[in-house]
Design a protein around this motif. Structure first.
Motif, short mmCIF file in Angstrom:
data_model
loop_
_atom_site.label_atom_id
_atom_site.label_comp_id
_atom_site.label_asym_id
_atom_site.label_seq_id
_atom_site.Cartn_x
_atom_site.Cartn_y
_atom_site.Cartn_z
N LEU A 25 86.64 27.39 4.84
CA LEU A 25 85.27 28.41 5.27
C LEU A 25 84.25 28.85 4.90
CD1 LEU A 25 87.64 29.98 8.04
CD2 LEU A 25 87.00 27.99 8.17
N THR A 26 84.14 28.53 3.45
CA THR A 26 83.18 29.20 2.35
C THR A 26 83.63 28.16 1.53
OG1 THR A 26 84.88 30.59 0.73
CG2 THR A 26 84.07 31.79 2.94
N GLY A 27 82.68 28.11 -0.10
CA GLY A 27 82.82 28.12 -0.99
C GLY A 27 83.69 28.30 -1.88
N GLU A 28 83.33 28.25 -3.40
CA GLU A 28 84.51 28.90 -4.08
C GLU A 28 83.53 30.30 -4.71
OE1 GLU A 28 86.33 26.29 -6.75
OE2 GLU A 28 87.75 25.37 -5.29
N VAL A 29 83.98 30.92 -4.47
CA VAL A 29 82.86 32.46 -5.14
C VAL A 29 83.51 32.68 -6.45
CG1 VAL A 29 82.04 34.87 -4.34
CG2 VAL A 29 82.63 32.93 -1.95
N PHE A 30 82.60 32.46 -7.36
CA PHE A 30 82.75 32.89 -8.75
C PHE A 30 83.01 34.72 -8.49
CE2 PHE A 30 81.79 35.02 -13.03
CZ PHE A 30 82.62 34.85 -13.33
N ILE A 31 84.34 34.96 -9.08
CA ILE A 31 84.53 37.36 -9.14
C ILE A 31 84.14 37.48 -10.54
CG2 ILE A 31 86.23 38.86 -8.70
CD1 ILE A 31 84.94 36.75 -5.78
N ASP A 32 85.07 36.97 -11.38
CA ASP A 32 84.67 37.40 -12.82
C ASP A 32 85.99 36.82 -14.07
OD1 ASP A 32 83.62 39.78 -14.63
OD2 ASP A 32 84.85 41.25 -14.18
N SER A 33 84.58 36.98 -14.92
CA SER A 33 85.58 36.16 -16.04
C SER A 33 86.82 37.23 -17.28
CB SER A 33 84.79 36.20 -17.13
OG SER A 33 83.31 34.91 -16.96
N TYR A 34 87.25 36.66 -17.86
CA TYR A 34 88.40 37.47 -18.15
C TYR A 34 89.03 38.26 -17.10
CZ TYR A 34 85.27 36.26 -22.71
OH TYR A 34 84.48 36.43 -23.48
N SER A 35 89.03 37.76 -16.55
CA SER A 35 90.32 38.54 -15.12
C SER A 35 91.17 37.45 -14.97
CB SER A 35 89.85 38.79 -14.36
OG SER A 35 88.33 38.66 -14.95
N ALA A 36 92.61 38.49 -14.21
CA ALA A 36 93.32 37.93 -13.73
C ALA A 36 94.34 38.66 -12.14
CB ALA A 36 94.69 37.43 -15.45
N THR A 37 95.46 38.09 -12.19
CA THR A 37 96.38 38.73 -11.27
C THR A 37 95.89 39.57 -9.62
OG1 THR A 37 96.78 41.26 -12.46
CG2 THR A 37 98.44 38.93 -13.14
N PRO A 38 94.82 39.43 -9.61
CA PRO A 38 94.55 39.85 -8.32
C PRO A 38 94.86 40.40 -7.43
CG PRO A 38 93.63 37.28 -8.16
CD PRO A 38 94.13 37.51 -9.31
N ASP A 39 94.51 41.39 -6.59
CA ASP A 39 95.18 41.54 -5.08
C ASP A 39 94.72 41.47 -4.14
OD1 ASP A 39 97.85 41.98 -3.69
OD2 ASP A 39 97.53 43.94 -3.66
N VAL A 40 95.14 41.10 -2.99
CA VAL A 40 93.48 40.91 -2.01
C VAL A 40 93.83 41.40 -0.79
CG1 VAL A 40 91.65 39.00 -1.08
CG2 VAL A 40 92.81 38.81 -3.15
N TYR A 41 93.03 42.05 -0.39
CA TYR A 41 92.83 42.95 1.01
C TYR A 41 92.55 42.30 2.41
CZ TYR A 41 94.80 45.09 4.94
OH TYR A 41 95.48 46.66 5.63
N VAL A 42 92.48 42.37 2.85
CA VAL A 42 91.40 41.72 4.13
C VAL A 42 91.30 42.65 5.09
CG1 VAL A 42 90.09 40.49 6.17
CG2 VAL A 42 91.21 39.60 4.15
N ASP A 43 90.20 44.36 5.41
CA ASP A 43 90.34 45.06 6.36
C ASP A 43 90.19 44.67 8.16
OD1 ASP A 43 87.37 44.94 6.51
OD2 ASP A 43 87.12 45.88 5.02
#
Length: 199
Positions: A25-43
Motif C-alpha cells: 500500500l506504500t513504497g519502501e520508506v527508509f527510516i535510518d542507517s546503522y540500525s536494527a531490531t525495530p519494534d513497531v506499534y500502530v495507534d
C-alpha cells in the motif's frame, strides 16, 4: 536489511505497509542507517510508531513516528544515552496517543529503563530506572482499563548464573511502582519470552 552492503552501512531500518493479502500500500520508506531490531506499534489513528537500536556512534534507542502512508511526523528522536549499549526496545501508545518505550540499558548492567512521550514527541518521563537488578531482557507490557502498565521481563540474576526467571511489576502511567517486582517462575533454568494478556 543489508542492501548496499560493501558500499554503505551494513544494516538499515525500512517501513512498508501491506494490505491483508500482502500487496504493498506504500513504497519502501527508509527510516535510518546503522540500525536494527525495530519494534513497531500502530495507534488508533493509524500512525506508526517505531523504536529501534542505532549502533553509530554507540548502541542507543531511537524513535520515529510516521503517518499511515509512511510520511515522517516525528523525525529521529534519541531516547537512551547509555554509552554502554541500549537494546530490545518495546513500544506502545495509550488512548491519548502518549508513547511508552521500555528497553534494556547497559549503562547499569542490562537493567530496565522507561521513557514516555506525548503525541507530539515531547518527553514526559525521561529514562526512568525501573528495576535495579542486572541482566534484564525480553520486556513486554500491556495497559489496563485505568491506564496502568503491566510489565513482565526475564532476569538472569545479578550473580551471572544466567538462570533466567520471569518477573512482573504493575506501574502507573508515569512508571511508578504499584505492585513491586514479583517473581513468577522458579525453574532455576531458563524461563523467557512469556505472553501477557490483560482482560
Amino acid at each position: 536489511d543489508n542492501r548496499g552492503y560493501g558500499t554503505g552501512p551494513l544494516s538499515k531500518v525500512w517501513y512498508q505497509k501491506l494490505d491483508n493479502h500482502g500487496n504493498p500500500l506504500t513504497g519502501e520508506v527508509f527510516i535510518d542507517s546503522y540500525s536494527a531490531t525495530p519494534d513497531v506499534y500502530v495507534d488508533s489513528q493509524g500512525n506508526v510508531h517505531i523504536a529501534y537500536t542505532r549502533y553509530q556512534p554507540s548502541y542507543e534507542i531511537y524513535y520515529v513516528k510516521l503517518d499511515s502512508q509512511g510520511n515522517m511526523l516525528i523525525p529521529h528522536t534519541r531516547i537512551s544515552y547509555s554509552g554502554g549499549g541500549s537494546y530490545q526496545a518495546e513500544i506502545k501508545t495509550d488512548d491519548l496517543g502518549n508513547v511508552y518505550i521500555f528497553w534494556q540499558d547497559w549503562i547499569s548492567g542490562g537493567q530496565l529503563y522507561f521513557t514516555k512521550l506525548d503525541s507530539a514527541g515531547n518527553i514526559l518521563v525521561d529514562r526512568k530506572h525501573i528495576n535495579n537488578w542486572r541482566h534484564d531482557k525480553d520486556a513486554d507490557f500491556v495497559f489496563d482499563s485505568e491506564g496502568n502498565i503491566h510489565l513482565y521481563w526475564a532476569n538472569g540474576q545479578y550473580d551471572r548464573t544466567w538462570n533466567f526467571e520471569i518477573y512482573y511489576m504493575k506501574l502507573d502511567a508515569n512508571g511508578n511502582s504499584l505492585i513491586p517486582r514479583t517473581e513468577l517462575t522458579f525453574t532455576s533454568q531458563r524461563s523467557m519470552e512469556v505472553c501477557l494478556l490483560y482482560t
